[in-house]
Structures are given as structure tokens and as C-alpha cells.
Design a protein around this motif. Structure first.
Motif, PDB file in Angstrom:
ATOM      1  N   LEU A   1       0.817  -1.215   0.000  1.00 30.26           N
ATOM      2  CA  LEU A   1       0.000   0.000   0.000  1.00 30.26           C
ATOM      3  C   LEU A   1       0.851   1.266   0.000  1.00 30.26           C
ATOM      4  CD1 LEU A   1      -2.801  -1.115   2.506  1.00 30.26           C
ATOM      5  CD2 LEU A   1      -2.705  -1.413   0.029  1.00 30.26           C
ATOM      6  N   GLY A   2       1.656   1.426  -1.020  1.00 34.96           N
ATOM      7  CA  GLY A   2       2.464   2.649  -1.119  1.00 34.96           C
ATOM      8  C   GLY A   2       2.183   3.375  -2.413  1.00 34.96           C
ATOM      9  N   SER A   3       2.814   4.534  -2.587  1.00 35.25           N
ATOM     10  CA  SER A   3       2.658   5.291  -3.837  1.00 35.25           C
ATOM     11  C   SER A   3       3.082   4.412  -5.003  1.00 35.25           C
ATOM     12  CB  SER A   3       3.515   6.560  -3.800  1.00 35.25           C
ATOM     13  OG  SER A   3       4.871   6.242  -3.578  1.00 35.25           O
ATOM     14  N   SER A   4       2.494   4.683  -6.179  1.00 38.60           N
ATOM     15  CA  SER A   4       2.811   3.824  -7.325  1.00 38.60           C
ATOM     16  C   SER A   4       4.155   4.192  -7.940  1.00 38.60           C
ATOM     17  CB  SER A   4       1.704   3.878  -8.367  1.00 38.60           C
ATOM     18  OG  SER A   4       0.987   5.059  -8.270  1.00 38.60           O
ATOM     19  N   ASP A   5       4.707   5.356  -7.574  1.00 38.33           N
ATOM     20  CA  ASP A   5       6.021   5.735  -8.110  1.00 38.33           C
ATOM     21  C   ASP A   5       7.066   5.813  -6.993  1.00 38.33           C
ATOM     22  OD1 ASP A   5       4.794   7.882  -6.919  1.00 38.33           O
ATOM     23  OD2 ASP A   5       5.491   9.356  -8.372  1.00 38.33           O
ATOM     24  N   LEU A   6       8.310   5.966  -7.416  1.00 36.88           N
ATOM     25  CA  LEU A   6       9.431   5.969  -6.463  1.00 36.88           C
ATOM     26  C   LEU A   6      10.094   7.342  -6.457  1.00 36.88           C
ATOM     27  CD1 LEU A   6      11.049   2.581  -7.568  1.00 36.88           C
ATOM     28  CD2 LEU A   6       9.482   2.963  -5.658  1.00 36.88           C
ATOM     29  N   ILE A   7      10.808   7.630  -5.389  1.00 35.77           N
ATOM     30  CA  ILE A   7      11.510   8.924  -5.292  1.00 35.77           C
ATOM     31  C   ILE A   7      12.704   8.751  -4.352  1.00 35.77           C
ATOM     32  CG2 ILE A   7      10.058   9.760  -3.352  1.00 35.77           C
ATOM     33  CD1 ILE A   7      10.164  12.569  -4.826  1.00 35.77           C
ATOM     34  N   GLN A   8      13.729   9.584  -4.563  1.00 38.97           N
ATOM     35  CA  GLN A   8      14.846   9.536  -3.613  1.00 38.97           C
ATOM     36  C   GLN A   8      14.403  10.202  -2.312  1.00 38.97           C
ATOM     37  OE1 GLN A   8      18.345  11.165  -5.481  1.00 38.97           O
ATOM     38  NE2 GLN A   8      18.975   9.090  -6.014  1.00 38.97           N
ATOM     39  N   HIS A   9      14.835   9.609  -1.197  1.00 42.89           N
ATOM     40  CA  HIS A   9      14.434  10.137   0.103  1.00 42.89           C
ATOM     41  C   HIS A   9      14.772  11.622   0.225  1.00 42.89           C
ATOM     42  CE1 HIS A   9      14.798  10.819   4.501  1.00 42.89           C
ATOM     43  NE2 HIS A   9      13.769  10.021   4.558  1.00 42.89           N
ATOM     44  N   GLU A  10      15.990  11.992  -0.163  1.00 42.79           N
ATOM     45  CA  GLU A  10      16.406  13.402  -0.028  1.00 42.79           C
ATOM     46  C   GLU A  10      15.503  14.324  -0.851  1.00 42.79           C
ATOM     47  OE1 GLU A  10      20.489  14.288  -1.018  1.00 42.79           O
ATOM     48  OE2 GLU A  10      20.179  16.430  -0.687  1.00 42.79           O
ATOM     49  N   GLU A  11      15.220  13.883  -2.071  1.00 43.85           N
ATOM     50  CA  GLU A  11      14.397  14.712  -2.953  1.00 43.85           C
ATOM     51  C   GLU A  11      12.990  14.895  -2.359  1.00 43.85           C
ATOM     52  OE1 GLU A  11      12.677  14.321  -7.397  1.00 43.85           O
ATOM     53  OE2 GLU A  11      14.479  13.149  -6.988  1.00 43.85           O
ATOM     54  N   PHE A  12      12.447  13.801  -1.828  1.00 49.11           N
ATOM     55  CA  PHE A  12      11.090  13.876  -1.270  1.00 49.11           C
ATOM     56  C   PHE A  12      11.059  14.829  -0.070  1.00 49.11           C
ATOM     57  CE2 PHE A  12       7.541  12.476   1.390  1.00 49.11           C
ATOM     58  CZ  PHE A  12       6.514  12.580   0.468  1.00 49.11           C
TER      59      PHE A  12
END
Ligand code: NAP
Length: 272
Positions: free
Chosen positions: A207-218
Motif C-alpha cells: 500500500l504505497g505510492s505507485s512511483d518511487l523517489i529519492q528520500h532526499e528529494e522527497f
């Protein structure tokens, strides 16, 4: 038709209470609290201490159709309490929905993880979740749902509050530049759980977002959304290469209208 009875263990906590609020108008919903006495006069709530109380007593009072476990607390006693829950499931009509975590995969780093990938964790927390998941997998499939959840962000989430407090006191905020994650939001997470209960779904769900992101960027996007701050970022490098901590759906997908992206969380669920 009679309303389903739901019992949320940890209903005074961030995730448990968000689930309670989402479900209480539709189901006969009960919850437990431990230290948060503001629930002590609420007739739908029972006091429950993992370390002292036997969960059976509350189960016998409520006779839930669905139990949702959203607890924190001492790890060995969490395991024991869930062992008792397994025994109860075997002799009752109840199903168990367990809030697990993407950390059940934290020993793998090269790829995101999917529902039926083998779990492996290097952390004590991840291993606790795996232990409880494994107990659940020994039960008939229609009795349990394992809900693997990444970090939850939202207007009132402890993570967002913590970032705000650090910004206000001009203290450093930890970011993990090499870590690629997915995230979620409390409103969307609870809508997803509502859907799963309505449809009597069981099994494993990511149950997470369908896309990914770098922790720092988020985290930078979250801060930017919050206002005109000049944050001090403390970059924590755990490896030189990119590392994934992300649980994505493949086999047990939810309908499109229940999905969420990282950008939607930034745009709609972070306080300005
Ligand atoms: N927050 C996230 O980003 C996130 C992400 C993935 C998974 N999860 C999982 O979601 C679950 C809930 O997390 P949360 O963030 O909502 O935590 P939380 O806000 O700290 O809530 C924890 C809940 O457990 C209760 N509790 C604590 N100690 C207890 C004890 N000794 N006996 C009985 N109950 C006890 C608390 O009661 P009182 O508050 O009344 O003391 C509260 O209701 C956890 O299993 C966590 O691993 C959370």
C-alpha cells in the motif's frame, strides 16, 4: 444486513486512529488505547496494555469480524499478543489485517520488492514484522491480510510534525540521498484499507505510492511545500550505490482511483 464489527488494536495511534475515523461511520467500530487517556471516556474504546493484558478479554467482549493490528510496543510482547490473535482466528469467524512495513525487505537493496518476494531484513524492526507475517501465513489465506506500508506522510503525521519542529528550531534534518523509496499518505491508506474490508479481500497488499523517489528529494519537496525555509540537511550515506526500500504492487493491485503518487502527497497532503 448487520454492520461488520471492527476492532482496531492501537486505535489511539497515528495510523490506527486514522483508520478508526475512516471506518467508524460505516461499521460498528471499536478500538484500543494504551497511554492516551483522552480515549478513556469513549465507549467504543478499551484500555489495552500488551505487557499486562490478555487480548482475549477484549476479543470476547467485541466478537469482531475484522481485527486490525496497528500497534507499537515491546517486541517480544507484540509477538506473544499476535500468537494469541492467531489462536483466536482459528476458533472464530474473525479476519486479521496486520499493518506491516516495507522494512520486511530492508536487507535487499538492488530492486523494489513485490508481494510474493521473499522477505529478508537486517533490522530488529523488520524482523519483528517478518515474524508476525510468517505466523499469519500459516493460517488459511482467507483469514489474514498483510498490509505492507511505507513511511506515512500527511498533514498531521508525526513525520511531518517532526520536520516542522526541526525547521522551526533550525536543527538538522536527516536525509538519505542514496535511498529510493515509495511513500504514502494517511487519508489514501485508510481509503485503501476501507476498500479491502468492503470487498473481504485477504492476502498480501503493498500500500504505497505507485512511483518511487529519492528520500532526499522527497524531504526537500516536503520542506519547500511547507514554506520559505532554509533547512540544514544532514546527508546520511549508508552505501555508495542507490538502495531501494520500496514495496510495489504487482499481483494484488488496487483500483486506479485508490492509487497515489509522491507528487500528489506533496501537493495535497503537506501543510503549507
Ligand atoms: N507511521 C508510519 O509511517 C508507519 C509506516 C509503516 C508501518 N507503520 C506501522 O503502523 C503501526 C502503527 O504505527 P503508528 O505510527 O500509528 O504508531 P503510534 O502513533 O505510536 O501508535 C501506536 C499505537 O500502539 C499503542 N501502544 C503502544 N504501546 C502499547 C502497549 N504497551 N500496549 C498496547 N498498546 C500500545 C499506542 O497506544 P497509546 O498511544 O494510547 O499509548 C497507539 O495506539 C505500527 O505497527 C507501525 O509499524 C507505521
Amino acid at each position: 444486513m448487520e454492520k461488520k464489527k471492527i476492532l482496531i488494536l492501537g486505535a489511539s495511534g497515528f495510523v490506527g486512529n486514522a483508520i478508526y475515523k475512516e471506518l467508524c461511520s460505516y461499521f460498528d467500530t471499536y478500538g484500543t488505547y494504551f497511554s492516551n487517556r483522552s480515549f478513556s471516556t469513549n465507549k467504543q474504546f478499551f484500555r489495552y496494555d500488551l505487557e499486562e493484558d490478555d487480548i482475549f478479554q477484549i476479543l470476547e467482549k467485541v466478537h469482531p469480524d475484522v481485527i486490525i493490528s496497528a500497534l507499537r510496543g515491546n517486541f517480544p510482547t507484540q509477538i506473544q499478543a499476535h500468537q494469541h490473535l492467531m489462536e483466536y482466528l482459528m476458533k472464530s469467524k474473525a479476519k486479521l489485517y496486520f499493518i506491516s512495513s516495507a522494512n520486511v525487505f530492508d536487507a535487499y537493496s538492488k530492486y523494489p520488492s513485490y508481494e510474493y518476494d521473499k522477505t529478508l531484513s537486517e533490522s530488529v524492526f523488520g524482523r519483528l514484522k517478518i515474524k508476525i507475517e510468517n505466523m499469519m501465513m500459516r493460517l488459511p489465506k482467507e483469514k489474514t491480510a498483510i498490509l505492507r506500508v511505507p513511511m506515512v506522510f500527511g498533514n498531521k503525521s508525526p513525520r511531518v510534525r517532526e520536520i516542522k519542529a526541526l525547521l522551526d528550531s533550525n536543527e538538522p534534518i536527516e536525509v538519505f540521498p542514496n535511498l529510493i523509496i515509495n511513500v504514502t499518505n494517511d487519508d489514501r491508506l485508510t481509503q485503501q484499507i476501507h476498500y479491502l474490508i468492503n470487498r473481504n479481500k485477504t492476502g498480501i497488499f503493498h500500500l504505497g505510492s505507485s512511483d518511487l523517489i529519492q528520500h532526499e528529494e522527497f524531504i526537500k519537496d516536503v520542506i519547500q511545500r511547507m514554506g520559505n525555509y532554509h533547512p540544514i540537511l544532514k546527508r546520511v550515506y549508508t552505501t555508495n550505490e542507490d538502495r531501494y526500500l520500496a514495496a510495489l504492487p504487482k499481483d494484488n493491485k488496487l483500483p486506479k482511483n485508490l492509487l497515489i503518487t509522491c507528487q500528489e502527497i506533496i501537493d495535497h497532503h503537506i501543510p503549507v
